[in-house]
Scaffold this motif. Structure first.
Motif, PDB file in Angstrom:
ATOM      1  N   CYS A  16     -35.560  14.619  26.423  1.00  0.00           N
ATOM      2  CA  CYS A  16     -35.769  14.598  26.921  1.00  0.00           C
ATOM      3  C   CYS A  16     -36.070  14.171  28.538  1.00  0.00           C
ATOM      4  CB  CYS A  16     -34.544  15.044  27.645  1.00  0.00           C
ATOM      5  SG  CYS A  16     -33.578  15.565  26.437  1.00  0.00           S
ATOM      6  N   THR A  56     -24.866  12.568  20.363  1.00  0.00           N
ATOM      7  CA  THR A  56     -24.344  13.570  21.352  1.00  0.00           C
ATOM      8  C   THR A  56     -25.057  14.883  22.224  1.00  0.00           C
ATOM      9  OG1 THR A  56     -22.230  14.327  20.198  1.00  0.00           O
ATOM     10  CG2 THR A  56     -22.327  12.192  21.013  1.00  0.00           C
ATOM     11  N   ASN A  57     -25.019  15.114  23.140  1.00  0.00           N
ATOM     12  CA  ASN A  57     -25.511  16.645  23.434  1.00  0.00           C
ATOM     13  C   ASN A  57     -26.955  16.656  23.157  1.00  0.00           C
ATOM     14  OD1 ASN A  57     -22.558  17.099  24.183  1.00  0.00           O
ATOM     15  ND2 ASN A  57     -22.997  18.070  22.313  1.00  0.00           N
ATOM     16  N   CYS A  84     -33.402  20.323  27.585  1.00  0.00           N
ATOM     17  CA  CYS A  84     -32.783  19.609  26.102  1.00  0.00           C
ATOM     18  C   CYS A  84     -30.801  19.771  25.858  1.00  0.00           C
ATOM     19  CB  CYS A  84     -33.042  20.557  24.874  1.00  0.00           C
ATOM     20  SG  CYS A  84     -34.634  20.110  24.573  1.00  0.00           S
ATOM     21  N   GLY A  85     -29.845  19.129  25.213  1.00  0.00           N
ATOM     22  CA  GLY A  85     -28.615  19.370  25.568  1.00  0.00           C
ATOM     23  C   GLY A  85     -28.610  20.524  24.723  1.00  0.00           C
ATOM     24  N   SER A  86     -27.131  20.868  23.504  1.00  0.00           N
ATOM     25  CA  SER A  86     -26.696  21.792  23.113  1.00  0.00           C
ATOM     26  C   SER A  86     -26.755  21.462  21.208  1.00  0.00           C
ATOM     27  CB  SER A  86     -25.014  22.052  22.997  1.00  0.00           C
ATOM     28  OG  SER A  86     -24.473  20.981  22.643  1.00  0.00           O
ATOM     29  N   ALA A  87     -27.658  19.987  21.167  1.00  0.00           N
ATOM     30  CA  ALA A  87     -27.406  19.827  20.047  1.00  0.00           C
ATOM     31  C   ALA A  87     -29.105  19.805  19.983  1.00  0.00           C
ATOM     32  CB  ALA A  87     -27.552  18.271  19.972  1.00  0.00           C
ATOM     33  N   CYS A  99     -29.189  15.748  25.641  1.00  0.00           N
ATOM     34  CA  CYS A  99     -30.157  16.517  26.863  1.00  0.00           C
ATOM     35  C   CYS A  99     -28.756  17.070  27.929  1.00  0.00           C
ATOM     36  CB  CYS A  99     -30.757  15.302  27.431  1.00  0.00           C
ATOM     37  SG  CYS A  99     -31.787  14.357  26.475  1.00  0.00           S
ATOM     38  N   SER A 100     -28.980  17.846  28.301  1.00  0.00           N
ATOM     39  CA  SER A 100     -28.323  18.223  29.738  1.00  0.00           C
ATOM     40  C   SER A 100     -28.336  17.529  31.084  1.00  0.00           C
ATOM     41  CB  SER A 100     -27.750  19.538  29.642  1.00  0.00           C
ATOM     42  OG  SER A 100     -29.449  20.528  29.379  1.00  0.00           O
TER      43      SER A 100
END
Length: 840
Positions: A485, A464-465, A450-453, A467-468
């Motif tokens: 993700c 946005t963000n 998972c990204g920063s979101a 998925c990392s």
């Protein structure tokens, strides 16, 4: 009726026994008949030399020459008791019994020049005496009793020892062409016990015979065979003489495989390098064997020479018993009529081992590669296998060699790698680089992350963000939201989510316990206590611009801060800011005047706890005071009680001042003709917690201080009182420029004492915790200002100058500078006063 039943039972038993006896007798008779009629005889096939079937061939035995069977259209026959027997004289034929027979094959229609009658194993009629017997065994039909017809002759002879004239049995005789090559279509024969042999199926022509006997030298001789029925009998005359082998052996590589073409020499025992008995050598055969004979008895050295320099050392010479030099060679004895066998040699090859096969998967999702195949061979054997990612040949001492061919390999990293196989042998030779290395593409699984979101809060669905790592799915939901993700190459999928952003508009909750707005005090140190909290987290708390150390804010949000007041009006702002930058500010305007009417408070101590619902408020007041008022405010700053009275003789005392549960601010206001003076005490009431009060004691002059204060003393004595349920007290002293110090003073008579040493210029925060039926904790602040001779909490330029002057010309220096009270001012004491002036 009973007797009749018994009689019937006895009859049945007797009948049953008789029936069983009859059945057993019949079974025994049947077994006898089976033995009597079991097949017995022999069978085979008659063909010509080309393998074409010969039909109507008469097959008989010498014991019953007039009885025979005929071959069928396929040339096959069976001669046993079930066969149809024909006779030449019309007489009867006897059945075959177990025994030894000589089998004849007769072709009544044999054309001119072809053998009309032959014996088993290709003997002609005139060689009947040498015919091979056929053993007939009861219950067995022996197969393979075959015959070949045609215009062929035989070669016969006798083999004897050249030296002793003794017959030699067991010598193999092969018919060869004129070049000495063995003819595979003519069966080889072996000499019998009398040294005799007969080689049949030999077409008319000129041949050579090869004689191979154990412990004898091979010998080849020429012979012409005449074909024709009965005339193709060719007897060697005189007897064949074989020379006994005196030395025999075998030359192999280190794997035991025979080596052809190695020269074997005999050298003299004096090791001069001369040939023994003028013997000039013999080469090993295809299987690596050799024989030497016809030499004089004596002693010699056996040398093995590889003229091609493939085997042995750089001199390509080797000696019996694994010796590598002539000087170290073993000497063997040569006898006349006996064979010295086992004079062998195992030669190491100079040829590197070779990779004969290598395969690996073209792709992999792991750095551990499986399904690998690796094969290798070498004249010296293969003792180790290795796979590397470099085309440079590894040393035979390198780590990782395996005695068995690996089936897996761990790559150094992912991506495209090339694998090179290697092999080494028992002499530590390493194979050359393999011409077909394997290229493997390694693509490791990548897990979705998972990204920063993820875990965030948003007013609308995040875009946005997400998925990392990995591929984001669509965002679902109306708030909260969720998405995934997806990993690649078999990687896992991560589940992610975000919540609806809740805007924090609520400022921190803040209550303070300090002097009332507009109050006047003669104390330059103001204590500001209170409780602060915020659901979203507190970002900062300042008092009069000074930050309250977050570590000094308790879990319940209680804080206590000392600030030094300037002469005159002071704006004291207590500002709490949360993580959403919401701010709560409480402001007090406090006037500090050193000439304000005298007002001190002896009890209670400031920032104390009690489990009693009422307290006594007492102290001293200016002699001109006309009134003293005690007001109690609760935690929300609401007045809960007010008591007022005229002081007597410069003192005041009010008992049974009621408290409310929680924090209480006690305001003491003294009124004089010249003005007012105000003090405050913060008292926390909790009936289920211990009582705890702390005062400070200093000397020269002796004072007991019940509130935050400024001092020039380097040693402070803390005095405390606790309720009877308290079993332990701990004290923690901290400051921005010191390492936290802890103390555990003993309790005696519900009281304790602890000396605290002050060193650097700073505000010391003293946390005291009492443990009993519950836990009570308070904070006390001491401002250490060396050189503050007038006690106003600051060091003036004049006070700093006094410290310097006293350092250079000591003359009864004041204690505010002479901190250790030894009658002089040291450089360190002067420096502390100067630091206080500069606020350091």
């Amino acid at each position: 009726m009973m007797k009749h039943g018994v009689v019937q039972m006895l009859i049945r038993k007797r009948v049953s026994r008789v029936f069983c006896a009859i059945v057993m007798t019949m079974l025994c008779i049947a077994a006898g008949y089976a033995d009597a009629f079991a097949a017995i005889g022999f069978k085979g096939t008659a063909t010509d030399l080309a393998g074409t079937a010969k039909a109507n061939i008469q097959v008989s035995v010498t014991q019953f020459p007039n009885c025979y069977v005929l071959t069928d259209a396929s040339g096959n026959y069976t001669y046993d008791d079930s066969s149809t027997l024909y006779t030449n004289d019309g007489g009867s034929c006897s059945a075959l019994a177990a025994g030894t027979y000589y089998v004849m094959f007769t072709n009544p229609a044999a054309p001119a020049g072809e053998n009309a009658q032959i014996y088993y194993k290709n003997k002609l009629t005139s060689q009947a005496a040498s015919a091979d017997p056929v053993a007939v065994v009861a219950g067995v039909v022996t197969s393979g009793i075959d015959a070949k017809f045609g215009t062929w002759g035989t070669i016969s002879g006798k083999v004897i020892d050249n030296a002793t004239s003794a017959v030699i049995s067991g010598v193999q005789v092969n018919v060869c062409d004129q070049n000495g090559a063995v003819l595979s279509n003519i069966p080889s024969v072996v000499t019998d016990a009398n040294g005799n042999f007969i080689a049949g199926l030999v077409p008319a022509g000129t041949y050579k015979l090869k004689f191979s006997g154990a412990n004898y030298l091979d010998q080849t001789s020429a012979w012409t065979v005449t074909a024709g029925a009965g005339t193709g009998i060719n007897t060697l005359a005189p007897n064949t003489l074989l020379v006994r082998s005196q030395i025999t052996g075998k030359v192999t590589n280190l794997t035991g495989t025979g080596i052809a073409g190695i020269w074997v020499y005999l050298l003299t025992s004096d090791k001069s390098g001369n040939f023994y008995d003028n013997f000039t050598g013999v080469q090993t055969l295809a299987d690596g064997t050799y024989k030497i004979g016809g030499i004089a008895a004596g002693q010699c050295v056996v040398q093995f020479d590889d003229a091609n320099k493939v085997y042995s050392d750089s001199t390509h010479k080797h000696y019996y018993n694994n010796q590598t030099s002539l000087g170290a060679a073993d000497i063997i004895t040569v006898a006349t009529n006996s064979t010295t066998s086992g004079i062998n040699a195992a030669l190491a090859s100079n040829v590197k081992p070779a990779i004969t096969g290598f395969s690996a998967p073209a792709t992999s999702s792991s750095t551990t590669l499986t399904g690998i195949t690796l094969t290798a061979s070498g004249s010296n054997g293969v003792t180790g296998y290795l796979i590397t990612e470099s085309s440079t040949a590894p040393l035979y001492t390198a780590s990782g060699w395996s005695a068995t061919a690996p089936t897996s390999y761990t790559a150094s990293n992912s991506g495209v790698i090339t694998l090179y196989p290697w092999a080494k042998d028992s002499t530590n030779l390493v194979s050359a680089v393999y011409g077909s290395p394997q290229t493997v593409t390694i693509t490791l699984p990548s897990n979705g992350i998972c990204g920063s979101a993820n875990g965030g809060s948003f007013s609308v669905a995040p875009t946005t963000n997400l998925c990392s790592t990995g591929t984001a799915s669509s965002v679902t939901g109306t708030g909260p939201w969720s998405w995934t993700c997806a990993g690649t190459n078999g990687g896992t999928t991560a589940s992610c989510s975000a919540s609806v952003l809740v805007v924090d508009t609520t400022p921190p909750a803040l209550t303070v316990s300090t002097l009332l707005d507009g109050a006047t005090t003669n104390n330059p140190v103001l204590n500001v206590s209170g409780i602060v909290s915020d659901v979203g987290g507190l970002k900062s708390l300042t008092v009069k611009g000074q930050t309250v150390d977050p570590a000094l804010i308790t879990a319940s949000g209680f804080f206590s801060k000392a600030v030094v007041l300037n002469s005159g009006a002071n704006t004291v702002a207590i500002v709490a800011t949360d993580n959403a930058n919401n701010v709560t500010t409480i402001t007090r305007t406090i006037t500090y005047s050193s000439s304000a009417p005298l007002l001190t408070v002896d009890t209670p101590a400031d920032v104390s706890t009690t489990n009693q619902a009422a307290i006594t408020v007492s102290g001293t007041v200016d002699a001109t005071a006309t009134n003293v008022t005690v007001t109690v405010r609760n935690a929300v700053d609401a007045t809960t009680s007010t008591t007022s009275a005229a002081p007597g003789s410069g003192t005041y005392s009010f008992s049974n001042i009621p408290l409310t549960a929680g924090g209480n601010t006690v305001d003491i206001v003294a009124t004089t003709p010249s003005g007012t003076s105000t003090a405050k005490r913060t008292v926390i009431y909790n009936s289920s917690q211990p009582s705890l009060a702390v005062t400070a004691g200093v000397t020269n002059p002796a004072q007991t201080i019940t509130q935050d204060f400024t001092t020039t003393k380097v040693n402070i004595t803390l005095n405390g009182t606790v309720s009877s349920d308290v079993t332990g007290v701990s004290i923690s002293v901290s400051g921005p420029y010191i390492t936290t110090q802890t103390y555990t003073p003993a309790i005696a008579g519900n009281a304790f004492t602890q000396t605290i040493a002050l060193s650097s210029v700073q505000t010391y925060t003293i946390a005291v915790t009492a443990t009993g039926t519950g836990t009570a904790a308070i904070l006390r602040n001491i401002v250490f200002r060396p050189g503050d001779c007038n006690g106003d909490g600051k060091v003036t330029l004049g006070e700093a100058r006094t410290a310097i002057n006293q350092y250079f010309s000591p003359s009864s220096p004041p204690q505010c500078i002479d901190l250790d009270e030894n009658g002089s001012v040291s450089l360190g004491e002067a420096r502390k006063a100067i630091n206080s002036y500069f606020g350091l």
